[in-house]
Write an enzyme that holds these catalytic residues in place. Sequence first.
Site, PDB file in Angstrom:
ATOM      1  CG  ASP A 112      -1.876  -1.199   1.232  1.00 50.75           C
ATOM      2  OD1 ASP A 112      -2.285  -1.648   0.141  1.00 50.75           O
ATOM      3  OD2 ASP A 112      -2.182  -1.697   2.330  1.00 50.75           O
ATOM      4  CD  GLU A 148     -13.081  -4.646  -4.700  1.00 53.60           C
ATOM      5  OE1 GLU A 148     -13.919  -4.673  -5.622  1.00 53.60           O
ATOM      6  OE2 GLU A 148     -13.206  -5.296  -3.637  1.00 53.60           O
ATOM      7  CD  GLU A 179      22.587   7.537   8.463  1.00 49.89           C
ATOM      8  OE1 GLU A 179      22.622   6.567   9.240  1.00 49.89           O
ATOM      9  OE2 GLU A 179      23.213   8.594   8.670  1.00 49.89           O
ATOM     10  CD  GLU A 181      20.090   3.702   8.259  1.00 46.71           C
ATOM     11  OE1 GLU A 181      21.170   3.114   8.350  1.00 46.71           O
ATOM     12  OE2 GLU A 181      19.800   4.692   8.955  1.00 46.71           O
TER      13      GLU A 181
HETATM   14  O1  FUB Z   1      -3.345  -3.780   2.866  1.00 49.24           O
HETATM   15  C1  FUB Z   1      -4.650  -4.042   3.323  1.00 49.24           C
HETATM   16  C2  FUB Z   1      -5.651  -3.692   2.269  1.00 49.24           C
HETATM   17  O2  FUB Z   1      -5.391  -4.427   1.090  1.00 49.24           O
HETATM   18  C3  FUB Z   1      -5.610  -2.258   1.828  1.00 49.24           C
HETATM   19  O3  FUB Z   1      -6.251  -1.388   2.721  1.00 49.24           O
HETATM   20  C4  FUB Z   1      -6.252  -2.363   0.506  1.00 49.24           C
HETATM   21  O4  FUB Z   1      -6.057  -1.238  -0.310  1.00 49.24           O
HETATM   22  C5  FUB Z   1      -5.582  -3.607  -0.038  1.00 49.24           C
HETATM   23  O5  FUB Z   1      -4.315  -3.307  -0.587  1.00 49.24           O
END
Ligand code: FUB
Length: 448
Positions: free
Chosen positions: A32, A206, A325, A327
């Site tokens: 995400d 969605e 760094e 990392e």
């Molecule tokens: O990562 C958890 C859920 O899955 C997210 O809120 C959605 O967008 C999907 O990626």
Amino acid sequence: MTRLALAVGVVLTLAAPAHADNPIVQHVYTADPAPLVHNGRVYLYTGHDEDGSTWFTMKDWRVWSSADMVNWTDHGSPMSLNTFSWAKQDAWAGQAVERNGKFYWYVPVVTKATGRPAIGVGVSDSPTGPFRDALGRPLVENGEIDPTVMIDDNGQAYLYWGNPNLSYVRLNTDMISYSGGITRIPLTTAGFGTRTGDANRPTLYEEGPWVYKRNGLYYNVFAAKCCSEFIAYSTSPGPTGPWTYRGTVMPTQGSSFTNHPGIVDFKGSSYFFYHNGALPGGGGFTRSVAVEKFSYNADGTIPTINMTTTGPPAADTLNPYVRQEAETIAWGSGIETEAASEGGMNVGFINNGDYIKVKNVAFGGGATTFSARVASTVAGSSVEVRTGGPNGTLAGRCTVPNTGGWQNWTTVSCGVSGLTGTQDLYLRFSGGSGYLFNLNWWQFGGAR
Ligand code: FUB
């Protein structure tokens, strides 16, 4: 985490000539993506899928940053479910935005009180946190997820979110309250495309909206259809519609049944962030964030973008003559990161043969010395400075002593040769069995 890091190491060893740079992070699963450009860096806010997850088991969020789109600095986890005393579970997809020097990070979490998702907001004076709960309660709750935030040119900010619906509120300038009620955006097939085979969800929308404005046009890029998802988008002449469906941004690809968009312009180019299941052990609940460079068509439409393992070219060089760094990594094999006693993060859990690749390092006239900030409880390990690959040309080798503790830091230096021009740098770690040492930062000396 260790198993994931080791698995990546094995894959990289076998596939040595083709060092991919996607996904962006190799030592933990990330999901995400929500990029934010601020002061010459892109900050990347992500979720974190736990190792071995069989559901969206997510407890904290992570922050990464880059000045060049190829080397990413790990800033750890500055916000988690624990930040919100009212949160029960599900640290899912959010987005951060800056306003008046403060950083606001909007996230969905399931509440203890209702057992339903609500939108919380973390606030910090720094893009890398730490973030605290701005309100001590949800900002808004309607049982839906995936907030995206957009501040319009006139200063009016909007928070959009939703699955299965798509709603918004008008945020006040404090960014932690809103005026008016929750407005639901009509999900029409003209606005969001036509889904077949699901009478309850006639449009493609969605979840995971990413709303932004560019050249006077408003874009809503979103996860479409389920499941597997693809990424689609709609545009509008205004922030609240009417929306017109514009088609596919990224087809269904990449071993994860969800995907999630994030788009920014950075140093003159446009970048599309998404997630897939590309790492070893990866899949629908063990995802990884990746990025591609793209160019808008002349009319502002977005071309179809495909997932790659190479990712974008470097947007800048990296200066080895200032402290870097450990990392900050283009590709890490076998390593992990942890909080360092000196501040920030360090690379740790290093075994013999692990390495870090740093891309597009501008050595210029030539480096002559290499210094590394290290800590260890064993003697006899070394940092090998190489080019051309993890087992490529050896430019120098620094020996790491026993410093008396994994967070007892000392600086070691050694001579290096053959490091001129701009090339990828490999720091390969060698020694006996078990963990060798920790690395906090490194720096070259010589002609710039
Ligand atoms: O990562 C958890 C859920 O899955 C997210 O809120 C959605 O967008 C999907 O990626």
